[in-house]
Design a protein around this motif. Structure first.
Motif, PDB file in Angstrom:
ATOM      1  N   UNK A 189       0.825  -1.211   0.000  1.00 14.01           N
ATOM      2  CA  UNK A 189       0.000   0.000   0.000  1.00 14.01           C
ATOM      3  C   UNK A 189       0.861   1.263   0.000  1.00 14.01           C
ATOM      4  N   UNK A 190       1.916   1.235  -0.811  1.00 14.29           N
ATOM      5  CA  UNK A 190       2.831   2.366  -0.868  1.00 14.29           C
ATOM      6  C   UNK A 190       2.298   3.450  -1.799  1.00 14.29           C
ATOM      7  N   UNK A 191       2.254   4.706  -1.327  1.00 15.35           N
ATOM      8  CA  UNK A 191       1.762   5.766  -2.208  1.00 15.35           C
ATOM      9  C   UNK A 191       2.861   6.260  -3.135  1.00 15.35           C
ATOM     10  N   UNK A 192       2.898   5.725  -4.337  1.00 18.33           N
ATOM     11  CA  UNK A 192       3.865   6.197  -5.329  1.00 18.33           C
ATOM     12  C   UNK A 192       3.288   5.873  -6.687  1.00 18.33           C
ATOM     13  N   UNK A 251      -1.442   4.786  -9.285  1.00 21.08           N
ATOM     14  CA  UNK A 251      -0.793   4.601  -7.997  1.00 21.08           C
ATOM     15  C   UNK A 251      -0.445   3.134  -7.821  1.00 21.08           C
ATOM     16  N   UNK A 252       0.777   2.887  -7.376  1.00 23.55           N
ATOM     17  CA  UNK A 252       1.271   1.516  -7.258  1.00 23.55           C
ATOM     18  C   UNK A 252       0.352   0.634  -6.426  1.00 23.55           C
ATOM     19  N   UNK A 253      -0.199   1.209  -5.327  1.00 25.18           N
ATOM     20  CA  UNK A 253      -0.974   0.356  -4.414  1.00 25.18           C
ATOM     21  C   UNK A 253      -2.328  -0.033  -4.994  1.00 25.18           C
TER      22      UNK A 253
END
Lengths: 276, 238
Positions: B86-89, B133-135
């Motif tokens: 759940x990383x915000x990137x 977003x990655x997550x």
């Protein structure tokens, strides 16, 4: 206007400048710490800095010159502990926090006695910021900002994926150490105003709020900084108007903004689901 | 030149704190190779990975790594961590970070690196996810993004650690197909640790099986005929 009245007091001006800068630093460092699941380190450090302040007061030395080295050393230790494969990390950090707190309280009660000083260390005081503190806060935040801009991409890589960064030759341990040393400094500077019990919220809340609102790492970093400074200014003003303790008021504002961000995200995801 | 050696283990012993998990290992990886590392949990697969990546010194013996690998030009696909999911990137931010090994003391990405990141996203068929977003991605999409990042970092070698963990069978097949493409068309050497023997043997040219007390190293066909290979297959099918 209460704001102008507030700014007519020199100690409020100092609190505003130093506190705003420390909030900004804590928020930037906090994004990495929270995402790396190191939030407990911030909490542990604030308790250690309480113990260090108490010992410094008992020894009669200047608080900062004693607590900065102690807390920086604790930062090294906590980081080592958090990364140790075979230790029960969160338990170890909790034990260290409680012990530092106990030592601090014992030292104070055996020497000066439980005075308002203790109360101020625990829950903060707006009067705590001296001119020297303002200078130090400015220096620290300049250092944090410069390092953050220059090493932004590397900090992102190390935060996102330590294993990959290590394999591709980034000095992960050096960046982790830098992060925790800067955090230690920010905590020592901020804790006399915010209080040992409350300072870690400056690290954790802005990052959590920003993560609710933003999709990119850059966005999270920028919104964390903005929300931290904004919440601090609003909190400080509110505490002046209500004659409430500044630390608790700032945390209450941080909490309110965080809850709003949660609500916003809920509504947005429901809206997106409805649109489909 | 095309067949140059990237990695070689000569009589290597691996383990922690003086306790060896694996002894007298010899293997080599040349440009364009495809090696699968299989074996039970705790047999030393991850330890071997760490040694090949240069993160852990061997207890004995010698690991030779090509000069570019020593500089960090390894396309490593690590196992995903819980924090990452759940990383915000954005996808673009993640993929670009693969280029940091070329940085020296440069602080920002060059336009060539930006173009390279887009190219690698395109190669893996996830270019349209660039600003997502990655997550919010599925497991298979996340794995492709991480593979694109690995390509940015890689010179001639990809090292993958259990890449299909958590993927559904279709996504896993897709990933294998992509790896085969990268190996055959782009000449990328692949070293993959995996549990999924059947699928791995479809593309692997050489196999290293790490057992409790011994190891087997040879071509995929030799492995299928070896006692280790037969036993492992039987367990895998049961």
């Amino acid at each position: 206007m209460t704001v102008f009245e507030m700014l007519s007091y020199p100690f409020m001006r100092r609190a505003l400048i130093a506190g705003g800068l420390v909030s900004l630093c804590c928020a930037l460092l906090g994004v990495s710490l929270v995402l790396k699941r190191y939030s407990m380190i911030g909490d542990g450090l604030s308790h250690v800095s309480f113990g260090a302040l108490a010992v410094a007061a008992a020894l009669g030395v200047t608080p900062l010159s004693f607590s900065i080295p102690v807390v920086v050393a604790a930062a090294f230790f906590l980081l080592r502990m958090a990364n140790h494969p075979r230790w029960n990390n969160d338990a170890a950090i909790a034990v260290m926090s409680a012990s530092a707190l106990a030592v601090g309280i014992l030292v104070i009660s055996l020497t000066t006695g439980m005075t308002t000083d203790v109360d101020n260390y625990m829950f903060g005081s707006v009067l705590a910021m001296t001119k020297a503190d303002v200078g130090l806060s400015a220096g620290l935040s300049a250092a944090v900002l410069v390092l953050f801009v220059l090493f932004y991409h590397r900090l992102f890589a190390v935060t996102f994926d330590e294993n990959f960064s290590r394999a591709t030759g980034l000095k992960v341990d050096a960046y982790n150490t830098l992060l925790s040393v800067l955090t230690a400094l920010a905590i020592v500077l901020g804790m006399r105003m915010m209080g040992a019990m409350l300072i870690s919220s400056l690290i954790i809340f802005p990052a959590l709020t920003a993560m609710r609102l933003q999709k990119s790492f850059l966005g999270v970093v920028i919104s964390a900084g903005i929300s931290a400074v904004g919440c601090f200014v609003v909190g400080l003003t509110a505490s002046f108007v209500l004659s409430a303790p500044v630390g608790a008021t700032v945390v209450a504002v941080d909490l309110a903004v965080f809850l709003l961000a949660c609500l916003f995200r809920q509504l947005k995801s429901r809206g997106a689901a409805g649109a489909k | 030149m095309n067949n140059r050696e990237l990695l070689a283990c000569r009589d290597v012993s691996l383990g922690y704190e003086g306790r060896p998990l694996l002894t007298h290992l010899n293997l080599e990886v040349r440009a364009g190779d495809y090696l699968c590392v299989v074996g039970e949990n705790g047999s030393g697969k991850s330890t071997l990975m760490k040694c090949l990546l240069g993160l852990l010194p061997p207890l004995a013996g010698e690991i030779r790594r090509a000069p570019e690998l020593r500089r960090g030009a390894i396309g490593y696909l690590p196992q995903q961590t819980r924090a990452q999911r759940d990383f915000p990137a954005t996808v673009y931010e993640v993929v670009l970070s693969g280029f940091l090994n070329q940085g020296g003391l440069r602080f920002f990405y060059t336009s060539a690196q930006r173009a390279g990141a887009l190219m690698n996203l395109g190669k893996l068929g996830v270019l349209e996810l660039k600003d997502r977003c990655y997550r919010e991605l599925s497991g298979g999409q996340q794995q492709r993004v991480l593979l694109a990042r690995a390509l940015c970092a890689a010179g001639a070698l990809l090292i993958l650690d259990e890449p299909i963990t958590g993927l559904d069978p279709a996504a896993a097949q897709d990933l294998y197909k992509t790896l085969r493409y990268l190996n055959e068309s782009e000449g990328m050497a692949v070293v993959m640790v995996t549990h999924d023997l059947t699928a791995a043997l479809q593309s692997a040219r050489t196999v290293l099986h790490i057992g409790r007390s011994s190891w087997f190293y040879g071509t995929a066909a030799e492995y299928l005929r070896s006692p280790e290979g037969r036993r492992f297959q039987k367990e895998g099918n049961a």
